[in-house]
Design an enzyme around this catalytic site. Structure first.
Site, PDB file in Angstrom:
ATOM      1  N   ASN A 142      -6.828  -5.130  17.616  1.00 34.27           N
ATOM      2  CA  ASN A 142      -6.988  -3.874  18.356  1.00 34.27           C
ATOM      3  C   ASN A 142      -6.155  -2.721  17.807  1.00 34.27           C
ATOM      4  N   HIS A 143      -5.570  -2.904  16.633  1.00 37.42           N
ATOM      5  CA  HIS A 143      -4.752  -1.846  16.030  1.00 37.42           C
ATOM      6  C   HIS A 143      -4.950  -1.827  14.530  1.00 37.42           C
ATOM      7  N   ILE A 170      -6.850  -9.931   6.643  1.00 38.11           N
ATOM      8  CA  ILE A 170      -5.710 -10.010   5.730  1.00 38.11           C
ATOM      9  C   ILE A 170      -6.137 -10.599   4.377  1.00 38.11           C
ATOM     10  N   CYS A 246       5.034   0.789   1.763  1.00 29.03           N
ATOM     11  CA  CYS A 246       4.303  -0.152   0.883  1.00 29.03           C
ATOM     12  C   CYS A 246       2.895   0.371   0.638  1.00 29.03           C
ATOM     13  N   ALA A 250       0.527   0.956  -2.756  1.00 31.36           N
ATOM     14  CA  ALA A 250      -0.764   0.288  -2.960  1.00 31.36           C
ATOM     15  C   ALA A 250      -1.911   1.300  -3.034  1.00 31.36           C
ATOM     16  N   GLU A 371      -6.462   0.111   3.617  1.00 29.22           N
ATOM     17  CA  GLU A 371      -5.335   0.966   3.174  1.00 29.22           C
ATOM     18  C   GLU A 371      -5.470   2.379   3.721  1.00 29.22           C
TER      19      GLU A 371
HETATM   20  P1  TGC Z   1       4.105   8.642  11.668  1.00 30.49           P
HETATM   21  O1  TGC Z   1       4.908   9.055  12.863  1.00 30.49           O
HETATM   22  O2  TGC Z   1       3.342   9.660  10.913  1.00 30.49           O
HETATM   23  O3  TGC Z   1       5.087   7.920  10.610  1.00 30.49           O
HETATM   24  C1  TGC Z   1       6.023   6.923  11.012  1.00 30.49           C
HETATM   25  C2  TGC Z   1       7.115   6.916   9.962  1.00 30.49           C
HETATM   26  O4  TGC Z   1       6.582   6.547   8.686  1.00 30.49           O
HETATM   27  C3  TGC Z   1       6.760   7.607   7.737  1.00 30.49           C
HETATM   28  N1  TGC Z   1       5.518   7.648   6.928  1.00 30.49           N
HETATM   29  C4  TGC Z   1       5.445   7.191   5.684  1.00 30.49           C
HETATM   30  N2  TGC Z   1       6.369   6.678   4.869  1.00 30.49           N
HETATM   31  C5  TGC Z   1       5.953   6.297   3.645  1.00 30.49           C
HETATM   32  N3  TGC Z   1       4.686   6.381   3.222  1.00 30.49           N
HETATM   33  C6  TGC Z   1       3.723   6.886   4.020  1.00 30.49           C
HETATM   34  N4  TGC Z   1       2.452   6.946   3.602  1.00 30.49           N
HETATM   35  C7  TGC Z   1       4.087   7.331   5.313  1.00 30.49           C
HETATM   36  N5  TGC Z   1       3.403   7.859   6.353  1.00 30.49           N
HETATM   37  C8  TGC Z   1       4.289   8.058   7.337  1.00 30.49           C
HETATM   38  C9  TGC Z   1       6.984   8.839   8.558  1.00 30.49           C
HETATM   39  O5  TGC Z   1       7.722   9.806   7.841  1.00 30.49           O
HETATM   40  C10 TGC Z   1       7.769   8.283   9.733  1.00 30.49           C
HETATM   41  O6  TGC Z   1       9.086   8.037   9.304  1.00 30.49           O
HETATM   42  P2  TGC Z   1      10.326   8.190  10.333  1.00 30.49           P
HETATM   43  O7  TGC Z   1      11.544   8.056   9.485  1.00 30.49           O
HETATM   44  O8  TGC Z   1      10.174   9.546  10.968  1.00 30.49           O
HETATM   45  O9  TGC Z   1      10.169   7.088  11.326  1.00 30.49           O
HETATM   46  O10 TGC Z   1       3.214   7.428  12.112  1.00 30.49           O
HETATM   47  P3  TGC Z   1       1.904   7.404  13.032  1.00 30.49           P
HETATM   48  O11 TGC Z   1       2.043   6.266  13.976  1.00 30.49           O
HETATM   49  O12 TGC Z   1       1.659   8.771  13.623  1.00 30.49           O
HETATM   50  O13 TGC Z   1       0.744   7.010  12.010  1.00 30.49           O
HETATM   51  C11 TGC Z   1       0.319   7.839  11.020  1.00 30.49           C
HETATM   52  C12 TGC Z   1      -0.922   7.257  10.289  1.00 30.49           C
HETATM   53  C13 TGC Z   1      -2.143   7.258  11.200  1.00 30.49           C
HETATM   54  C14 TGC Z   1      -1.184   8.156   9.102  1.00 30.49           C
HETATM   55  C15 TGC Z   1      -0.626   5.823   9.814  1.00 30.49           C
HETATM   56  O14 TGC Z   1      -0.486   4.970  10.867  1.00 30.49           O
HETATM   57  C16 TGC Z   1      -1.672   5.265   8.877  1.00 30.49           C
HETATM   58  O15 TGC Z   1      -1.595   5.482   7.668  1.00 30.49           O
HETATM   59  N6  TGC Z   1      -2.693   4.496   9.399  1.00 30.49           N
HETATM   60  C17 TGC Z   1      -3.608   3.774   8.541  1.00 30.49           C
HETATM   61  C18 TGC Z   1      -3.282   2.288   8.607  1.00 30.49           C
HETATM   62  C19 TGC Z   1      -3.465   1.606   7.290  1.00 30.49           C
HETATM   63  O16 TGC Z   1      -3.514   2.218   6.226  1.00 30.49           O
HETATM   64  N7  TGC Z   1      -3.511   0.295   7.323  1.00 30.49           N
HETATM   65  C20 TGC Z   1      -3.594  -0.465   6.122  1.00 30.49           C
HETATM   66  C21 TGC Z   1      -3.338  -1.923   6.404  1.00 30.49           C
HETATM   67  S1  TGC Z   1      -2.942  -2.843   4.938  1.00 30.49           S
HETATM   68  C22 TGC Z   1      -4.373  -2.924   4.083  1.00 30.49           C
HETATM   69  O17 TGC Z   1      -5.365  -2.395   4.395  1.00 30.49           O
HETATM   70  C23 TGC Z   1      -4.289  -3.734   2.842  1.00 30.49           C
HETATM   71  S2  TGC Z   1      -5.762  -3.934   1.990  1.00 30.49           S
HETATM   72  C24 TGC Z   1      -5.093  -4.409   0.532  1.00 30.49           C
HETATM   73  C25 TGC Z   1      -6.058  -4.859  -0.470  1.00 30.49           C
HETATM   74  O18 TGC Z   1      -6.774  -5.853  -0.251  1.00 30.49           O
HETATM   75  O19 TGC Z   1      -6.037  -4.248  -1.585  1.00 30.49           O
HETATM   76  P1  FAD Z   2     -10.513   1.440  13.223  1.00 30.30           P
HETATM   77  O1  FAD Z   2      -9.109   1.891  13.140  1.00 30.30           O
HETATM   78  O2  FAD Z   2     -10.990   0.851  14.508  1.00 30.30           O
HETATM   79  O3  FAD Z   2     -11.453   2.673  12.856  1.00 30.30           O
HETATM   80  C1  FAD Z   2     -12.843   2.698  13.146  1.00 30.30           C
HETATM   81  C2  FAD Z   2     -13.379   4.091  12.804  1.00 30.30           C
HETATM   82  O4  FAD Z   2     -12.694   5.077  13.617  1.00 30.30           O
HETATM   83  C3  FAD Z   2     -13.128   4.489  11.358  1.00 30.30           C
HETATM   84  O5  FAD Z   2     -14.204   5.217  10.864  1.00 30.30           O
HETATM   85  C4  FAD Z   2     -11.896   5.377  11.453  1.00 30.30           C
HETATM   86  O6  FAD Z   2     -11.805   6.307  10.381  1.00 30.30           O
HETATM   87  C5  FAD Z   2     -12.129   6.064  12.782  1.00 30.30           C
HETATM   88  N1  FAD Z   2     -10.877   6.566  13.369  1.00 30.30           N
HETATM   89  C6  FAD Z   2      -9.795   5.839  13.788  1.00 30.30           C
HETATM   90  N2  FAD Z   2      -8.832   6.648  14.252  1.00 30.30           N
HETATM   91  C7  FAD Z   2      -9.299   7.916  14.121  1.00 30.30           C
HETATM   92  C8  FAD Z   2      -8.760   9.216  14.418  1.00 30.30           C
HETATM   93  N3  FAD Z   2      -7.517   9.366  14.893  1.00 30.30           N
HETATM   94  N4  FAD Z   2      -9.529  10.293  14.163  1.00 30.30           N
HETATM   95  C9  FAD Z   2     -10.773  10.154  13.634  1.00 30.30           C
HETATM   96  N5  FAD Z   2     -11.333   8.972  13.348  1.00 30.30           N
HETATM   97  C10 FAD Z   2     -10.603   7.861  13.579  1.00 30.30           C
HETATM   98  N6  FAD Z   2      -5.042  -5.015   6.699  1.00 30.30           N
HETATM   99  C11 FAD Z   2      -3.813  -5.570   6.458  1.00 30.30           C
HETATM  100  O7  FAD Z   2      -2.875  -5.381   7.217  1.00 30.30           O
HETATM  101  N7  FAD Z   2      -3.632  -6.372   5.362  1.00 30.30           N
HETATM  102  C12 FAD Z   2      -4.629  -6.641   4.479  1.00 30.30           C
HETATM  103  O8  FAD Z   2      -4.414  -7.347   3.497  1.00 30.30           O
HETATM  104  C13 FAD Z   2      -5.935  -6.076   4.725  1.00 30.30           C
HETATM  105  N8  FAD Z   2      -6.986  -6.397   3.921  1.00 30.30           N
HETATM  106  C14 FAD Z   2      -8.250  -5.983   4.257  1.00 30.30           C
HETATM  107  C15 FAD Z   2      -9.359  -6.469   3.547  1.00 30.30           C
HETATM  108  C16 FAD Z   2     -10.646  -6.086   3.924  1.00 30.30           C
HETATM  109  C17 FAD Z   2     -11.816  -6.647   3.189  1.00 30.30           C
HETATM  110  C18 FAD Z   2     -10.837  -5.177   4.982  1.00 30.30           C
HETATM  111  C19 FAD Z   2     -12.213  -4.727   5.374  1.00 30.30           C
HETATM  112  C20 FAD Z   2      -9.742  -4.697   5.691  1.00 30.30           C
HETATM  113  C21 FAD Z   2      -8.443  -5.105   5.358  1.00 30.30           C
HETATM  114  N9  FAD Z   2      -7.331  -4.716   6.113  1.00 30.30           N
HETATM  115  C22 FAD Z   2      -6.089  -5.244   5.871  1.00 30.30           C
HETATM  116  C23 FAD Z   2      -7.529  -3.920   7.328  1.00 30.30           C
HETATM  117  C24 FAD Z   2      -7.761  -2.432   7.061  1.00 30.30           C
HETATM  118  O9  FAD Z   2      -6.586  -1.804   6.677  1.00 30.30           O
HETATM  119  C25 FAD Z   2      -8.353  -1.838   8.343  1.00 30.30           C
HETATM  120  O10 FAD Z   2      -9.695  -2.306   8.430  1.00 30.30           O
HETATM  121  C26 FAD Z   2      -8.322  -0.325   8.324  1.00 30.30           C
HETATM  122  O11 FAD Z   2      -6.989   0.161   8.381  1.00 30.30           O
HETATM  123  C27 FAD Z   2      -9.120   0.288   9.498  1.00 30.30           C
HETATM  124  O12 FAD Z   2      -8.849  -0.337  10.693  1.00 30.30           O
HETATM  125  P2  FAD Z   2     -10.049  -0.862  11.634  1.00 30.30           P
HETATM  126  O13 FAD Z   2     -10.951  -1.697  10.787  1.00 30.30           O
HETATM  127  O14 FAD Z   2      -9.434  -1.489  12.819  1.00 30.30           O
HETATM  128  O15 FAD Z   2     -10.849   0.442  12.017  1.00 30.30           O
END
Ligand code: TGC
Ligand code: FAD
Length: 392
Positions: A142-143, A170, A246, A250, A371
């Site tokens: 859910n997050h 993951i 991180c 990436a 990411e």
């Molecule tokens: P926010 O209040 O903006 O930030 C919290 C703290 O983090 C700092 N910060 C960063 N630091 C380093 N790099 C960045 N890109 C940073 N972005 C923010 C920020 O300065 C703050 O620091 P501090 O000292 O003030 O505490 O946080 P928020 O809760 O409002 O969230 C912002 C948002 C939406 C941009 C962030 O949550 C986000 O990027 N959401 C996307 C989640 C995401 O990318 N998930 C990826 C999961 S891992 C994955 O997908 C691996 S796939 C790998 C593969 O298979 O290749």
């Molecule tokens: P949601 O967050 O539910 O988003 C759904 C839709 O709503 C999207 O279109 C999004 O852009 C939109 N949305 C969300 N918030 C907003 C907003 N504020 N304003 C406007 N639009 C919004 N995660 C890990 O931690 N580790 C991994 O190794 C990893 N590997 C992955 C591998 C695969 C193959 C995939 C598919 C995903 C992986 N992920 C991993 C998870 C990935 O990072 C998430 O899928 C991604 O961050 C989006 O989250 P969600 O799927 O829950 O979509």
């Protein structure tokens, strides 16, 4: 699958901007992909199987933690070398680049940046060599885009903590020996915890039925009262900036990687357009196909330049997370469009496994989502330029 005849497009002579070492590193990975990945990857993707044997090979090639210092098993290389490696791996398949991204940027990087000296010595050499595979647990059911809401938590029990919760989507999970997991402590601070396979209550159920990244293993991480020794907590970071730091590393690799997928599709489509004859002419002689190819090489060239400049800024420690977001978003978008057009140029052949184009296209559906989704990166740019946060 057809023989891999890839020839790298370099329309603006960007090779002149690379050092001899960077070109040598790129060549090493490119040759490995041609020899070890291209002949097998279609079959693994069709069977939705992870080619586990490549983990050791990726380690030997230096693709795990290329920028981590040599004393911990890393490559001690610069960020452009790292980017070029990711470009070449994703030229082969996004799933292969994913394996390397997760290991290097999401597992080794946090242990190196936020870990104790004992943690660095214990884990980094084994991860660098590919003896161990790691995964990174941030996303929860859910997050996803909003990891700040995570429910996974640790409770202090003296010499250990008890970890409960679950992570989903993951990469590498089903084969990982360790997981870097992000969980909230009793004060609500996000902490990084190294969880090892074999710890009681820790399981990694695989995720099935993906149409994308089929040669990459994806799974869940489930923690049911897992007792984790306190020495497995990353001591030097607290808060969401830990995992987000991180992700910056990436996402930078993905910006380069997806251009690799685009380059492969362009190269395939160009060759096909010169060979395929319809109406007594190669289809590349028709204006409609030339428009597609000309736009592809234009976008590839722009993205290559953006990545190179970002690499320079990374090397100088001047790159901002927002710049990385822009590059990740741009590369994913142009790569998706290029793969789709390349698919069209190949006609019916474009949907078959004879060519890599459809596989790249499907893979990019994940890459544009993980990411940080395409929307999230746009909002990061929007916030950076306007000063207004449009997430919440
Ligand atoms: P926010 O209040 O903006 O930030 C919290 C703290 O983090 C700092 N910060 C960063 N630091 C380093 N790099 C960045 N890109 C940073 N972005 C923010 C920020 O300065 C703050 O620091 P501090 O000292 O003030 O505490 O946080 P928020 O809760 O409002 O969230 C912002 C948002 C939406 C941009 C962030 O949550 C986000 O990027 N959401 C996307 C989640 C995401 O990318 N998930 C990826 C999961 S891992 C994955 O997908 C691996 S796939 C790998 C593969 O298979 O290749
Ligand atoms: P949601 O967050 O539910 O988003 C759904 C839709 O709503 C999207 O279109 C999004 O852009 C939109 N949305 C969300 N918030 C907003 C907003 N504020 N304003 C406007 N639009 C919004 N995660 C890990 O931690 N580790 C991994 O190794 C990893 N590997 C992955 C591998 C695969 C193959 C995939 C598919 C995903 C992986 N992920 C991993 C998870 C990935 O990072 C998430 O899928 C991604 O961050 C989006 O989250 P969600 O799927 O829950 O979509």
């Amino acid at each position: 699958m057809a023989k891999d005849l890839f020839q790298s497009p370099d329309y603006f002579q960007l090779d002149e901007l690379l050092t001899e070492e960077q070109k040598w590193i790129r060549e090493a990975v490119r040759s490995w992909v041609k020899k070890e990945i291209s002949p097998i990857i279609e079959d693994y993707a069709q069977r939705a199987e992870f080619p586990q044997h490549i983990v050791r090979q990726l380690g030997e090639l230096g693709c795990f933690g290329p920028t981590i210092p040599v004393e911990y098993g890393g490559g001690g290389l610069d960020n452009i070398s790292y980017g070029l490696m990711m470009q070449e791996l994703e030229r082969g398949d996004s799933g292969i680049r994913s394996t390397a991204s997760v290991q290097g940027s999401l597992v080794m990087y946090p242990i190196y940046e936020y870990g104790s000296e004992e943690q660095r010595k214990k884990y980094l050499p084994k991860l660098a060599s590919g003896e161990w595979l790691g995964c990174f647990g941030l996303t929860e059911p859910n997050h996803g885009s909003n990891p700040a809401g995570m429910l996974t938590n640790i409770k202090d029990k003296g010499d250990h903590v008890v970890l409960n919760g679950s992570k989903m989507w993951i990469s590498n999970a089903p084969y990982a020996q360790i997981a870097v997991v992000w969980a909230k402590d009793e004060q609500g601070a996000v902490r990084g915890v190294i969880v090892e396979r074999g710890m009681e209550g820790f399981t990694t159920p695989p995720t099935h039925n993906k149409w994308s990244l089929r040669a990459s293993a994806t799974g869940e991480l489930v923690f049911d009262q897992v007792q984790v020794p306190k020495e497995n907590i990353l001591p030097n970071v607290q808060g969401l900036k830990g995992p987000l730091g991180c992700l910056t590393k990436a996402r930078y690799g993905i910006a380069w990687g997806t251009v690799g997928a685009a380059m492969d599709c362009y190269d395939t489509a160009l060759r096909y357009s010169q060979e395929r004859v319809q109406f007594d002419k190669p289809i590349g002689a028709f204006q409609l196909q030339q428009k597609k190819l000309a736009e592809m090489i234009t976008e590839i060239t722009k993205a290559q330049l953006l990545n190179w400049r970002l690499g320079v800024l990374m090397n100088e420690h001047k790159a901002t997370p927002a710049q990385v977001s822009m590059a990740k978003r741009n590369s994913c978008e142009i790569a998706q469009a290029i793969c789709r057009d390349a698919r069209g140029i190949l006609g019916g052949m474009g949907i078959t496994g004879e060519y890599a184009v459809m596989r790249h296209m499907m893979n990019l559906e994940s890459v544009i989502t993980y990411e940080g989704t395409h929307d999230i990166h746009l909002l990061i740019t929007g916030m950076d330029i306007t000063g207004f946060n449009a997430f919440k």
